[in-house]
Design an enzyme around this catalytic site. Sequence first.
Site, PDB file in Angstrom:
ATOM      1  CE1 TYR A 147     -47.724 -12.879 -14.800  1.00  9.26           C
ATOM      2  CE2 TYR A 147     -47.486 -14.604 -16.461  1.00  9.26           C
ATOM      3  CZ  TYR A 147     -48.277 -13.890 -15.577  1.00  9.26           C
ATOM      4  OH  TYR A 147     -49.621 -14.182 -15.478  1.00  9.26           O
TER       5      TYR A 147
ATOM      6  CB  THR B  47     -58.574  -9.444 -18.252  1.00  3.37           C
ATOM      7  OG1 THR B  47     -57.308  -9.356 -18.916  1.00  3.37           O
ATOM      8  CG2 THR B  47     -58.618 -10.697 -17.402  1.00  3.37           C
TER       9      THR B  47
HETATM   10  N1  LIG Z   1     -55.692 -12.976 -17.942  1.00  7.95           N
HETATM   11  C1  LIG Z   1     -54.985 -14.041 -18.284  1.00  7.95           C
HETATM   12  O1  LIG Z   1     -54.972 -14.432 -19.461  1.00  7.95           O
HETATM   13  C2  LIG Z   1     -54.194 -14.803 -17.257  1.00  7.95           C
HETATM   14  C3  LIG Z   1     -53.503 -15.918 -17.702  1.00  7.95           C
HETATM   15  C4  LIG Z   1     -52.773 -16.668 -16.797  1.00  7.95           C
HETATM   16  C5  LIG Z   1     -52.751 -16.296 -15.469  1.00  7.95           C
HETATM   17  N2  LIG Z   1     -53.420 -15.209 -15.055  1.00  7.95           N
HETATM   18  C6  LIG Z   1     -53.333 -14.887 -13.613  1.00  7.95           C
HETATM   19  O2  LIG Z   1     -54.602 -14.527 -13.126  1.00  7.95           O
HETATM   20  C7  LIG Z   1     -54.464 -13.549 -12.101  1.00  7.95           C
HETATM   21  C8  LIG Z   1     -55.285 -12.331 -12.436  1.00  7.95           C
HETATM   22  O3  LIG Z   1     -54.817 -11.804 -13.667  1.00  7.95           O
HETATM   23  P1  LIG Z   1     -55.649 -10.761 -14.533  1.00  7.95           P
HETATM   24  O4  LIG Z   1     -55.406 -11.128 -15.943  1.00  7.95           O
HETATM   25  O5  LIG Z   1     -57.010 -10.643 -14.023  1.00  7.95           O
HETATM   26  O6  LIG Z   1     -54.825  -9.419 -14.233  1.00  7.95           O
HETATM   27  P2  LIG Z   1     -55.288  -7.890 -14.372  1.00  7.95           P
HETATM   28  O7  LIG Z   1     -54.043  -7.155 -14.749  1.00  7.95           O
HETATM   29  O8  LIG Z   1     -56.472  -7.752 -15.251  1.00  7.95           O
HETATM   30  O9  LIG Z   1     -55.693  -7.532 -12.878  1.00  7.95           O
HETATM   31  C9  LIG Z   1     -54.734  -7.606 -11.866  1.00  7.95           C
HETATM   32  C10 LIG Z   1     -55.163  -6.761 -10.703  1.00  7.95           C
HETATM   33  O10 LIG Z   1     -54.076  -6.752  -9.766  1.00  7.95           O
HETATM   34  C11 LIG Z   1     -53.819  -5.430  -9.390  1.00  7.95           C
HETATM   35  N3  LIG Z   1     -52.411  -5.238  -9.070  1.00  7.95           N
HETATM   36  C12 LIG Z   1     -51.357  -5.314  -9.924  1.00  7.95           C
HETATM   37  N4  LIG Z   1     -50.229  -4.988  -9.281  1.00  7.95           N
HETATM   38  C13 LIG Z   1     -50.569  -4.688  -8.003  1.00  7.95           C
HETATM   39  C14 LIG Z   1     -49.844  -4.264  -6.872  1.00  7.95           C
HETATM   40  N5  LIG Z   1     -48.527  -4.069  -6.916  1.00  7.95           N
HETATM   41  N6  LIG Z   1     -50.506  -4.071  -5.717  1.00  7.95           N
HETATM   42  C15 LIG Z   1     -51.848  -4.255  -5.647  1.00  7.95           C
HETATM   43  N7  LIG Z   1     -52.589  -4.647  -6.700  1.00  7.95           N
HETATM   44  C16 LIG Z   1     -51.954  -4.859  -7.860  1.00  7.95           C
HETATM   45  C17 LIG Z   1     -54.204  -4.582 -10.599  1.00  7.95           C
HETATM   46  O11 LIG Z   1     -54.463  -3.223 -10.247  1.00  7.95           O
HETATM   47  C18 LIG Z   1     -55.434  -5.311 -11.098  1.00  7.95           C
HETATM   48  O12 LIG Z   1     -56.624  -4.828 -10.512  1.00  7.95           O
HETATM   49  C19 LIG Z   1     -52.966 -13.269 -12.008  1.00  7.95           C
HETATM   50  O13 LIG Z   1     -52.426 -14.060 -10.973  1.00  7.95           O
HETATM   51  C20 LIG Z   1     -52.428 -13.712 -13.346  1.00  7.95           C
HETATM   52  O14 LIG Z   1     -51.070 -14.077 -13.279  1.00  7.95           O
HETATM   53  C21 LIG Z   1     -54.139 -14.437 -15.926  1.00  7.95           C
END
Ligand SMILES: NC(=O)c1ccc[n+]([C@@H]2O[C@H](COP(=O)([O-])OP(=O)(O)OC[C@H]3O[C@@H](n4cnc5c(N)ncnc54)[C@H](O)[C@@H]3O)[C@@H](O)[C@H]2O)c1
Length: 253
Positions: A160, A195
């Site tokens: 990842y 989240t």
């Molecule tokens: N939450 C954190 O702590 C965190 C930390 C670092 C980076 N990020 C980044 O922020 C962004 C959002 O993350 P998040 O935490 O909100 O994630 P999340 O898992 O809460 O939401 C991700 C969304 O993407 C959708 N998704 C996943 N796979 C999919 C697919 N194959 N096709 C279509 N949709 C798909 C899911 O259904 C979901 O609605 C990401 O790029 C993640 O890498 C998040």
Amino acid sequence: MANAIYPDLKGRTVVITGGGQGIGAATVRLFADQGAKVGFIDIAEKPSQALADELNQGGATVLFKKADITDIEALKDAIADISATLGPVTVLVNNAAHDQRHKFFEVTPDYFDDRIAVNLKHAFFAAQAAIPDMIAAGGGTIVNLGSGSWLMGSEDLSAYATAKSAAYGLTRVLAREFGKDNIRVNCVIPGWIMTERQLALWVDEAGEEAIARNQVLKRKLVPDDIAKAVLFLASEQSSGMTNQQIIVDGGWH
Ligand SMILES: NC(=O)c1ccc[n+]([C@@H]2O[C@H](COP(=O)([O-])OP(=O)(O)OC[C@H]3O[C@@H](n4cnc5c(N)ncnc54)[C@H](O)[C@@H]3O)[C@@H](O)[C@H]2O)c1
């Protein structure tokens, strides 16, 4: 506290991948609040449709397209549909990802490819699908969501984090190649954001301690903290900024 208003975002067509939940959903809400026309793509139908219905009932213009972003043809079709329905895309937020944990020695070539597909490949091809609209419109903005995991070297996230580190590389090449077309490209690197998924799966007592120890800000960060940075980079209030990464992690790094 009331959020900033960005007049240039009103009426713009914005595409957000993974907009149904988490940071993406917060981003959909904030763009909708600005009067932008928001198209978002997600695989999770129920929460996504509920979000779109709620915002549309409140007077917003929000279009949910169900697609698996690892299916590049489906992703491209969804972006084309959003453009045809809402007008030319001038903001793209590459947000979708999946942070399933994995042990380094258990990662197979197929699993590695799968992590690249869900965490990186779609961002490249979403840009390929949206940039022609931006060029025709005389400019646009792309915001790629990276991750602090590759900066801090998080455990059990090797594939990842490897994929997410490329969000910055993609930012750099697109910004250089399309700066002449008035397209700005930046990367937001979230720290640990509370989240629903993080709270349900990963934020345990040890996690709480790590946040308290490592963040300069002692409160936990929430999706809006990231969405606000995305809006700033999408708007003309960041008009001279491109080719950059912004770390939004409460001062962890
Ligand atoms: N939450 C954190 O702590 C965190 C930390 C670092 C980076 N990020 C980044 O922020 C962004 C959002 O993350 P998040 O935490 O909100 O994630 P999340 O898992 O809460 O939401 C991700 C969304 O993407 C959708 N998704 C996943 N796979 C999919 C697919 N194959 N096709 C279509 N949709 C798909 C899911 O259904 C979901 O609605 C990401 O790029 C993640 O890498 C998040």
